[in-house]
Design a protein around this motif. Structure first.
Motif, PDB file in Angstrom:
ATOM      1  N   GLU A 150      39.818  41.414  40.475  1.00  0.00           N
ATOM      2  CA  GLU A 150      40.939  40.402  39.765  1.00  0.00           C
ATOM      3  C   GLU A 150      41.832  39.519  40.817  1.00  0.00           C
ATOM      4  O   GLU A 150      42.071  38.508  40.494  1.00  0.00           O
ATOM      5  CB  GLU A 150      41.714  40.989  38.835  1.00  0.00           C
ATOM      6  CG  GLU A 150      40.943  41.785  37.545  1.00  0.00           C
ATOM      7  CD  GLU A 150      41.938  42.330  36.495  1.00  0.00           C
ATOM      8  OE1 GLU A 150      42.919  42.410  36.878  1.00  0.00           O
ATOM      9  OE2 GLU A 150      41.468  43.007  35.568  1.00  0.00           O
TER      10      GLU A 150
ATOM     11  N   ARG B 271      35.928  38.316  37.184  1.00  0.00           N
ATOM     12  CA  ARG B 271      37.264  38.491  36.546  1.00  0.00           C
ATOM     13  C   ARG B 271      38.202  38.072  37.315  1.00  0.00           C
ATOM     14  O   ARG B 271      39.422  38.197  37.076  1.00  0.00           O
ATOM     15  CB  ARG B 271      37.484  40.042  36.198  1.00  0.00           C
ATOM     16  CG  ARG B 271      36.351  40.533  35.222  1.00  0.00           C
ATOM     17  CD  ARG B 271      36.884  42.054  34.968  1.00  0.00           C
ATOM     18  NE  ARG B 271      35.937  42.695  33.936  1.00  0.00           N
ATOM     19  CZ  ARG B 271      35.990  43.904  33.444  1.00  0.00           C
ATOM     20  NH1 ARG B 271      36.968  44.626  34.182  1.00  0.00           N
ATOM     21  NH2 ARG B 271      34.852  44.371  32.737  1.00  0.00           N
TER      22      ARG B 271
ATOM     23  N   ARG C  19      41.252  36.276  38.973  1.00  0.00           N
ATOM     24  CA  ARG C  19      42.283  35.594  38.281  1.00  0.00           C
ATOM     25  C   ARG C  19      43.427  35.098  39.338  1.00  0.00           C
ATOM     26  O   ARG C  19      44.284  34.230  39.228  1.00  0.00           O
ATOM     27  CB  ARG C  19      43.012  36.360  37.029  1.00  0.00           C
ATOM     28  CG  ARG C  19      43.377  37.731  37.684  1.00  0.00           C
ATOM     29  CD  ARG C  19      44.351  38.249  36.387  1.00  0.00           C
ATOM     30  NE  ARG C  19      44.858  39.779  36.843  1.00  0.00           N
ATOM     31  CZ  ARG C  19      45.825  39.878  37.565  1.00  0.00           C
ATOM     32  NH1 ARG C  19      46.655  38.922  38.262  1.00  0.00           N
ATOM     33  NH2 ARG C  19      46.229  41.152  38.089  1.00  0.00           N
TER      34      ARG C  19
ATOM     35  N   SER D  97      36.519  34.487  34.027  1.00  0.00           N
ATOM     36  CA  SER D  97      38.146  34.335  33.751  1.00  0.00           C
ATOM     37  C   SER D  97      38.629  33.205  34.372  1.00  0.00           C
ATOM     38  O   SER D  97      38.080  32.781  35.594  1.00  0.00           O
ATOM     39  CB  SER D  97      38.943  35.578  34.371  1.00  0.00           C
ATOM     40  OG  SER D  97      38.331  36.700  33.539  1.00  0.00           O
TER      41      SER D  97
END
Length: 254
Positions: free
Chosen positions: A161, A188, A190, A230
């Motif tokens: 992430e 994922r 972000r 994401s």
């Protein structure tokens, strides 16, 4: 250190920049120790591993290893260490004889790893990152170069992430383009950070902007909703090596 032994049973944090000071710790296991930040110097790898066996419930380990003996001076068989609760691992290696360090740490709960890019590619690190693929969410790269050739050993981090590029690391524009072209690479992701003196090479290729457009829904690539990655909601470009115009463009894409 005179009262260290008396307090060992309740010690939860041990931190020192003095080299090898942790080797002076009492031999009984330090079952309450949760955070360890230390430096080892001219210390054989098996001695370092034996020291870590004293702290089986560590949750955070940050260490630097300087000038370890040559591999021929080490035992033929190195026994790994199980740190089942370890969530944060940061280590700097200044001697190639201890490159296998992370491969000898069993940490199934590891979420955050900080490592030097010059250790990659490396067979030991390939195995380490493969083991972390289901748990690692935060990766920080210090020193070296991050380019398309680095992706094969990193792309397996499907839970990643947060990607932070720090110190003097150079990340190529092509690296960002490659991620943008593959929605299954870091699906994922972000947050992206470039700090210290980290730089993008070249700084006008548009790779980071392309990645943001693709992940945040303003790009040209169409993606099956079932595999939609994401959104990238945070980009921190505090590095002085990142031009101001790029920082301004990125702000408009978040």
């Amino acid at each position: 250190m005179s009262d260290f032994g008396a307090r060992a049973d309740c010690l939860r944090v041990f931190e020192s920049q003095l080299r090898n000071v942790f080797l002076a710790a009492p031999r009984p296991p330090l079952n309450h120790l949760r955070i360890l930040r230390v430096v080892f110097n001219t210390t054989p790898l098996h001695v370092i591993l034996d020291s870590l066996r004293l702290v089986p419930y560590l949750e955070e380990l940050r260490l630097h290893i300087h000038s370890a003996p040559a591999p021929t001076a080490l035992p033929q068989t190195l026994v790994g260490v199980s740190l089942k609760r370890l969530a944060v691992l940061e280590y700097g290696l200044f001697n190639d004889s201890v490159r296998q360090f992370a491969a000898l740490i069993d940490a199934p709960a590891l979420r955050s790893l900080t490592v030097q890019m010059r250790l990659l590619p490396d067979d030991n690190m390939d195995a380490v990152l493969n083991r972390m693929s289901d748990s690692l969410t935060d990766l920080t790269i210090n020193d070296g170069r991050l380019d398309v050739d680095s992706l094969p050993i990193l792309r397996g981090l499907k839970c990643l992430e947060v990607l932070a590029i720090k110190s003097s690391t150079c990340i190529t524009d092509a690296f960002f383009h490659a991620i943008a072209e593959d929605p299954l690479c870091f699906p994922r992701l972000r947050s992206v950070t470039l700090a210290d003196t980290a730089c993008i090479e070249p700084d006008d290729g548009g790779g980071l902007e392309t990645l943001l457009r693709e992940r945040n829904g303003t790009g040209t690539r169409t993606t099956d909703a079932a595999f939609s990655p994401s959104r990238i909601t945070e980009v921190a470009l505090s590095s002085a090596s990142v031009p101001d115009w790029l920082k301004a463009h990125v702000r408009h894409l978040i």
